[in-house]
Design an enzyme around this catalytic site. Structure first.
Site, mmCIF file in Angstrom:
data_model
loop_
_atom_site.group_PDB
_atom_site.id
_atom_site.type_symbol
_atom_site.label_atom_id
_atom_site.label_comp_id
_atom_site.label_asym_id
_atom_site.label_seq_id
_atom_site.Cartn_x
_atom_site.Cartn_y
_atom_site.Cartn_z
ATOM 1 N N SER A 232 0.822 -1.203 0.000
ATOM 2 C CA SER A 232 0.000 0.000 0.000
ATOM 3 C C SER A 232 0.867 1.269 0.000
ATOM 4 C CB SER A 232 -0.963 -0.031 1.187
ATOM 5 O OG SER A 232 -1.992 0.915 1.015
ATOM 6 N N ASP A 327 -8.084 -4.532 -7.080
ATOM 7 C CA ASP A 327 -7.833 -3.594 -5.984
ATOM 8 C C ASP A 327 -8.787 -2.401 -6.105
ATOM 9 O OD1 ASP A 327 -6.794 -1.866 -4.094
ATOM 10 O OD2 ASP A 327 -4.714 -2.037 -4.763
ATOM 11 N N HIS A 361 -6.773 -5.616 -2.437
ATOM 12 C CA HIS A 361 -5.649 -4.777 -2.013
ATOM 13 C C HIS A 361 -4.738 -5.439 -0.986
ATOM 14 C CE1 HIS A 361 -3.541 -0.996 -1.391
ATOM 15 N NE2 HIS A 361 -3.733 -1.105 -0.090
#
Length: 423
Positions: A232, A327, A361
């Site tokens: 991330s 994602d 994600h």
């Protein structure tokens, strides 16, 4: 009847978090239909559970590696389905297991389907985050805050700096599991841990430079350079560290951005990148209350944002780019494609990439509960992470092995052969 039913877990009732389980049931009636359940409580007190219905064979036996679930949390043959499909009892909860000293305790049970669902047998599985002999010690060196994990044995071992996420504090899970697989790992917090400030307004590469120097000095470290692993927001931090700082030989970028995001980036008191920001008006709120932020980030390749792009062509080490195509946090696959094109344009071939079409994600070490949505620190609201649960789980299994192979290939220990991961 209950005393005759046997629930067996292999390799045992105690194993590493990232080890698959073989789950079998014996002692049932021929063709009996039962419900298998899994239940666990995370360190925040949230309860996660799953249930699947199975029909025993003619011998009264069930093997989750062979037999299909007929209904419940998942359908079909899925050996680890009970773990992957565990869901929280309230919405927008992410399974929290950050302290490596606390095992992931799962209660597996078999229940009658008829009547009141009487429990026939229950077995507890302790999924530990540190293998026997792994060392763990807190690090408070200068302004560096984190934990150092060392494998058992003299080494030498390759060194990895784990940046994990940008949510404040730190998580030890990935670091302790990598140490269990033969890496010296330092996981660091950027803010919100120990005596660090709860909020920051800028990020300084000097902090990570100090962390790399500290890691390289450890007795068991044998690699000349270190590896970086991110996820991330920390993905763009990893890119910047690899591009501007020495001694980084291998970088794993997972669902990050190709530009510096959220906060300005400094080095030696000079600002080297402004932040790429997002447009709150492009956030989509779903019926569940979770936000889809995929299209909310400003374009990093727009002319006015080009100063946020990280010059990854400067990096001396290798990259492993990992993108989940489903994602919903941001467009990881588009960022990956931009980075691959940029490196090729500069005549570089120091990278490999992998993308997972139906993953979301949060790609983490395998066999934890899938998380569809949870609270996002920057947004201050729940965010939908995307992905299809079963495909996401398969991606985590594949990626975990690939990460270890990548680091072993590119973090040399002076010709010393490292033990392979036991996956």
């Amino acid at each position: 009847m209950a005393s005759q039913v046997r629930l067996r877990l292999l390799p045992g009732t105690r194993c590493l978090f990232d080890e698959p389980l073989q789950v079998t049931v014996a002692g049932l009636r021929s063709r009996q239909v039962v419900a298998l359940r899994a239940r666990s409580t995370d360190e925040k007190g949230a309860v996660f559970s799953s249930s699947a219905t199975y029909r025993a064979d003619g011998s009264g036996e069930i093997d989750l590696g062979r037999d299909p679930s007929l209904s419940g949390s998942y359908v079909g043959v899925e050996p680890m389905g009970l773990l992957r499909s565990m869901a929280a009892d309230t919405a927008h909860k992410r399974f929290q297991k950050t302290n490596s000293l606390n095992p992931h305790v799962v209660k597996f049970s078999v229940h009658e389907v008829e009547g009141e669902g009487r429990m026939l047998v229950e077995v507890t599985n302790e999924r530990i985050l540190m293998a026997d002999g792994v060392g763990r010690r807190p690090v408070k060196e200068g302004n560096i805050r984190g934990y150092l994990f060392t494998p058992p044995g003299e080494g030498p071992f390759p060194a990895v700096l784990d940046l994990y996420t940008f949510g404040g504090g730190l998580s030890e899970k990935r670091s302790s599991l990598l140490a269990s697989r033969g890496f010296v790992v330092l996981t660091v917090a950027l803010y919100g841990h120990d005596d660090q400030p709860r909020n920051i307004k800028e990020v300084h590469l000097d902090y990570f430079e100090g962390a790399i120097e500290f890691l390289k000095k450890q007795d068991k470290v044998g690699s000349k350079g270190v590896g970086l692993i991110s996820l991330s927001k920390s993905g763009d931090l990893a890119l910047s560290i690899a591009s501007y700082l020495p001694h980084v030989d291998a970088t794993v970028w997972i669902n990050g951005c190709c530009a510096n995001t959220v906060l300005p980036l400094y080095y030696k008191k000079e600002k080297i990148h402004p932040p790429l920001l997002f447009d709150a008006e492009k956030v989509i709120v779903t019926e569940s209350g979770a936000c889809i932020t995929k299209d909310a980030m400003h374009s990093p390749w727009a002319e006015e944002n080009k100063a946020t792009l990280i010059p990854i062509e400067r990096a001396k080490g290798r990259f492993l780019f990992v993108a989940a195509e489903a994602d919903l946090n941001w467009d990881s696959k588009a960022y990956l494609d931009v980075m691959v094109e940029r490196l090729k344009r500069h005549g570089k071939d120091n990278f490999e990439s992998v993308s997972y079409p139906e993953a979301g994600h949060y790609l983490e070490p395998p066999y934890g509960p899938y998380c569809p949505s949870s609270f996002h620190g920057v947004m201050g609201k729940p965010v939908a992470w995307g992905g299809e649960s079963r495909s996401h789980a398969a991606a985590e299994v594949h990626l975990w092995k690939k990460i270890q192979e990548f680091f072993r290939s590119h973090l040399s220990c002076d010709g010393v052969t490292q033990n392979k991961a036991k996956l």
